[in-house]
Motif scaffolding. Structure first.
Motif, PDB file in Angstrom:
ATOM      1  N   GLU A 233       0.818  -1.209   0.000  1.00  0.00           N
ATOM      2  CA  GLU A 233       0.000   0.000   0.000  1.00  0.00           C
ATOM      3  C   GLU A 233       0.855   1.263   0.000  1.00  0.00           C
ATOM      4  O   GLU A 233       0.483   2.274  -0.571  1.00  0.00           O
ATOM      5  CB  GLU A 233      -0.936   0.040   1.224  1.00  0.00           C
ATOM      6  CG  GLU A 233      -2.128  -0.885   1.146  1.00  0.00           C
ATOM      7  CD  GLU A 233      -1.712  -2.339   1.207  1.00  0.00           C
ATOM      8  OE1 GLU A 233      -0.779  -2.667   1.992  1.00  0.00           O
ATOM      9  OE2 GLU A 233      -2.276  -3.161   0.437  1.00  0.00           O
ATOM     10  N   MET A 234       2.002   1.204   0.627  1.00  0.00           N
ATOM     11  CA  MET A 234       2.840   2.404   0.744  1.00  0.00           C
ATOM     12  C   MET A 234       3.462   2.819  -0.578  1.00  0.00           C
ATOM     13  O   MET A 234       3.843   3.964  -0.753  1.00  0.00           O
ATOM     14  CB  MET A 234       3.963   2.145   1.761  1.00  0.00           C
ATOM     15  CG  MET A 234       3.510   2.069   3.192  1.00  0.00           C
ATOM     16  SD  MET A 234       4.956   1.674   4.187  1.00  0.00           S
ATOM     17  CE  MET A 234       4.199   1.312   5.743  1.00  0.00           C
ATOM     18  N   LYS A 239       0.772   9.257  -5.766  1.00  0.00           N
ATOM     19  CA  LYS A 239       1.518   9.902  -4.668  1.00  0.00           C
ATOM     20  C   LYS A 239       1.760   8.866  -3.576  1.00  0.00           C
ATOM     21  O   LYS A 239       1.011   8.806  -2.596  1.00  0.00           O
ATOM     22  CB  LYS A 239       0.707  11.079  -4.118  1.00  0.00           C
ATOM     23  CG  LYS A 239       0.840  12.329  -4.980  1.00  0.00           C
ATOM     24  CD  LYS A 239      -0.014  13.456  -4.449  1.00  0.00           C
ATOM     25  CE  LYS A 239       0.781  14.318  -3.463  1.00  0.00           C
ATOM     26  NZ  LYS A 239      -0.102  15.243  -2.747  1.00  0.00           N
ATOM     27  N   PRO A 240       2.764   8.036  -3.746  1.00  0.00           N
ATOM     28  CA  PRO A 240       2.951   6.951  -2.768  1.00  0.00           C
ATOM     29  C   PRO A 240       3.229   7.508  -1.365  1.00  0.00           C
ATOM     30  O   PRO A 240       3.915   8.514  -1.222  1.00  0.00           O
ATOM     31  CB  PRO A 240       4.152   6.183  -3.299  1.00  0.00           C
ATOM     32  CG  PRO A 240       4.769   7.013  -4.349  1.00  0.00           C
ATOM     33  CD  PRO A 240       3.812   8.062  -4.782  1.00  0.00           C
ATOM     34  N   LEU A 245       6.707   9.136   4.882  1.00  0.00           N
ATOM     35  CA  LEU A 245       6.770   8.343   6.123  1.00  0.00           C
ATOM     36  C   LEU A 245       8.189   8.293   6.683  1.00  0.00           C
ATOM     37  O   LEU A 245       9.157   8.363   5.932  1.00  0.00           O
ATOM     38  CB  LEU A 245       6.313   6.908   5.866  1.00  0.00           C
ATOM     39  CG  LEU A 245       4.816   6.687   5.752  1.00  0.00           C
ATOM     40  CD1 LEU A 245       4.556   5.237   5.355  1.00  0.00           C
ATOM     41  CD2 LEU A 245       4.125   6.989   7.079  1.00  0.00           C
ATOM     42  N   SER A 246       8.281   8.193   7.989  1.00  0.00           N
ATOM     43  CA  SER A 246       9.594   7.932   8.608  1.00  0.00           C
ATOM     44  C   SER A 246       9.630   6.447   8.976  1.00  0.00           C
ATOM     45  O   SER A 246       8.650   5.921   9.500  1.00  0.00           O
ATOM     46  CB  SER A 246       9.769   8.744   9.877  1.00  0.00           C
ATOM     47  OG  SER A 246       9.725  10.099   9.547  1.00  0.00           O
TER      48      SER A 246
END
Ligand code: PHE
Length: 545
Positions: A233-234, A239-240, A245-246
């Motif tokens: 999903e990421m 726009k991934p 995300l960290s």
């Protein structure tokens, strides 16, 4: 529960991050910080570790040595004075001094002992020797019996009078208690005082670990949830999500679980060493891969009569499927010679004089001893002797493998166990060779004291039980059985009269139990064995010296 823990954690986390935000300095001691902020240091340490992993803070491991009171010191604190002061007061209060016995009665033996020693060193008290009494000055005249030299009439000794402890000063100060109270309040002491208390075993050092904490490169007042795994999903879409995300850093230093490996059972370790000893002595291993054996090879070829109690269902496991071995597999002429030696004897023997039955010999069993294998191998040896034009090759054989007996199970008996067997075949071997060979073998497996006792086996004559001395238990243990194979066994095979075979057998379990200090065989072998023992049992040192 988990929720409660989370709020405790987040309380500690908030307090720490807020404190760091207020200053550019580091927080030098997490222990002190926890105390000031009424936090549990364990919880705070967990928070610090996890914040450091996310680089919100930098944490350095620190430790300090602290001294704490021992139980003994605690007792003096609660009694309100050190033992020396207790002793001094007691001495001062008793007019004319007090004896050690009296002191012990008043303050107890421990305080009396320690306190007296300290009070003497400090010169607060001193000892006064008792004035010699009239008896001590002049011994009483000997009694008439003494002069007559009557035995057993010893003079009784007067008990020695005890010295008296008296006070040597007016007042004392309890410096020891003052120091103990300082330790209790975590106040600093001069090194010499610490040394003194340590020597008296009143304090002990404990090391405490803590952190020095500073802002980290990603410092923030609140922690962002870090992603651990990159998921499908990421990375999907225009726009991934992963871009914003960290991710949690991999901890390459984390200890991986120890993989479960195989472990050797003590019996296997001892077997390996026994095998090495045999090989070193020039013995060759026999093939033992045959747990199911016919009664023929297990009993009949060994001149064991068919009515022998060992051939009973009480002692032997009989197979139900297949019940029988086909006698066609056995050399016909040999079978006939075996029948004949049982029925009528021969080679100087009378035989047993009964009607030998093929059906009995055909019964399948779980082999009761590896001597069945020795019998098969000796038959082969006889065949080779024949094929080589009556030229015999001296042979040494051994085997170590499983055997089965229908025994009731107890501390020393199992229904299946391992037998270790050795034999030497050569011209004109005697009992002296048998004894010498067995002694040499046992010496090689670390058992130096061997004794023999006459015994009976249907297949050997003479036969001897083997005993070894167990230094740990301080007694002789029966460890095996031995003998010279009978002509009734060897001659039908085709071996000539002057070829003699000396042989012996022992269980593998017995020496293993001695070596590994196991006294119940069920702790060594079988379904009740502790798997932890399997992982932790030591090397077998036999043959390694
Ligand atoms: N078969 C014997 C036993 O089971 C051991 C043995 C082997 C005795 C060879 C003599 C000769 O105990």
């Amino acid at each position: 529960m988990a929720q409660q823990q989370q709020s405790v954690d987040s309380g500690a986390e908030k307090a720490l991050l807020a404190a760091l935000a207020r200053t550019d300095e580091s927080i030098p001691n997490s222990l002190a910080f926890a105390k000031e902020n009424d936090l549990d240091h364990k919880v705070l340490s967990g928070v610090i570790r996890s914040l450091a992993a996310s680089e919100l803070v930098l944490a350095k491991d620190r430790s300090e040595q602290k001294f704490v009171l021992t139980k003994e010191a605690e007792s003096y604190c609660s009694q309100g004075s050190s033992p020396e002061v207790q002793v001094f007061r007691c001495v001062q209060e008793s007019s004319g001094g007090i004896t050690m016995t009296g002191l012990k009665d008043k303050v107890g033996p421990q305080v009396a002992g320690v306190g007296f020693k300290q009070a003497m060193q400090a010169k607060w008290v001193s000892l006064v020797k008792p004035a010699p009494g009239p008896e001590a000055a002049a011994p009483p005249p000997p009694q008439p019996e003494d002069r007559a030299g009557k035995p057993g009439q010893k003079k009784k000794k007067e008990p020695k009078a005890e010295p008296t402890i008296v006070a040597s000063c007016e007042a004392v100060e309890d410096a020891c208690l003052a120091l103990l109270l300082k330790v209790k309040a975590s106040e600093a002491l001069a090194p010499k005082d610490v040394q003194g208390l340590k020597k008296r075993k009143l304090v002990q050092a404990v090391k405490t670990a803590f952190f020095e904490v500073a802002k980290g490169p990603k410092f923030a007042l609140e922690r962002k949830q870090l992603a651990t795994d990159l998921t499908r999903e990421m990375i999907l879409g225009d726009k991934p999500k992963y871009v914003d995300l960290s991710f949690k850093k991999y901890n390459f230093k984390a200890l991986a679980p120890i993989p479960l490996g195989g472990h050797l059972h003590p019996l296997l370790k001892v077997r390996t060493q026994f095998r090495k000893v045999f090989v070193r002595m020039g013995f060759e291993e026999m093939p033992t891969n045959r747990f199911v054996e016919s009664s023929f090879w297990n009993f009949d070829t060994l001149f064991q009569p068919q009515q022998h109690p060992a051939r009973d269902a009480h002692d032997t496991f009989f197979l139900t499927r297949p019940t029988k071995s086909d006698h066609a597999k056995w050399p016909e002429d040999y079978l006939e010679r075996v029948r004949k030696v049982h029925e009528d004897g021969g080679y100087g023997s009378l035989g047993y004089g009964y009607n030998w039955k093929l059906a009995e010999a055909e019964k399948n069993i779980l082999r009761t001893h590896t001597t069945a294998v020795s019998s098969r191998m000796l038959y082969k040896l006889a065949k080779k002797y024949e094929a080589d034009g009556n030229k015999f090759t001296p042979t040494r054989y051994f085997s170590i493998d499983r055997v089965f007996m229908n025994e009731s199970i107890d501390r020393t008996h199992l229904a299946e166990f391992h037998q270790c067997e050795g034999l030497v075949a050569d011209y004109d071997l005697s009992l002296a060779h048998l004894i010498g060979t067995i002694e040499a073998f046992f010496k090689n497996i670390g058992l130096h004291d061997v004794k023999f006792k006459p015994a009976y086996n249907p297949y050997t004559e003479p036969s001897m039980e083997i005993f070894v001395f167990h230094p740990g238990l301080g007694k002789w243990l029966e460890i095996g059985n031995s003998g010279i194979f009978r002509p009734e066994m060897l001659r039908p095979m085709g071996l000539p009269e002057d070829i003699k075979v000396i042989a012996w057998g022992l269980s593998l379990e017995r020496p293993t139990m001695i070596l590994y200090g196991v006294d119940n065989i069920r702790d060594l072998f079988g379904h009740k064995v502790d798997l932890e023992m399997m992982k932790t049992n030591p090397l077998c040192r036999i043959g390694l010296d």
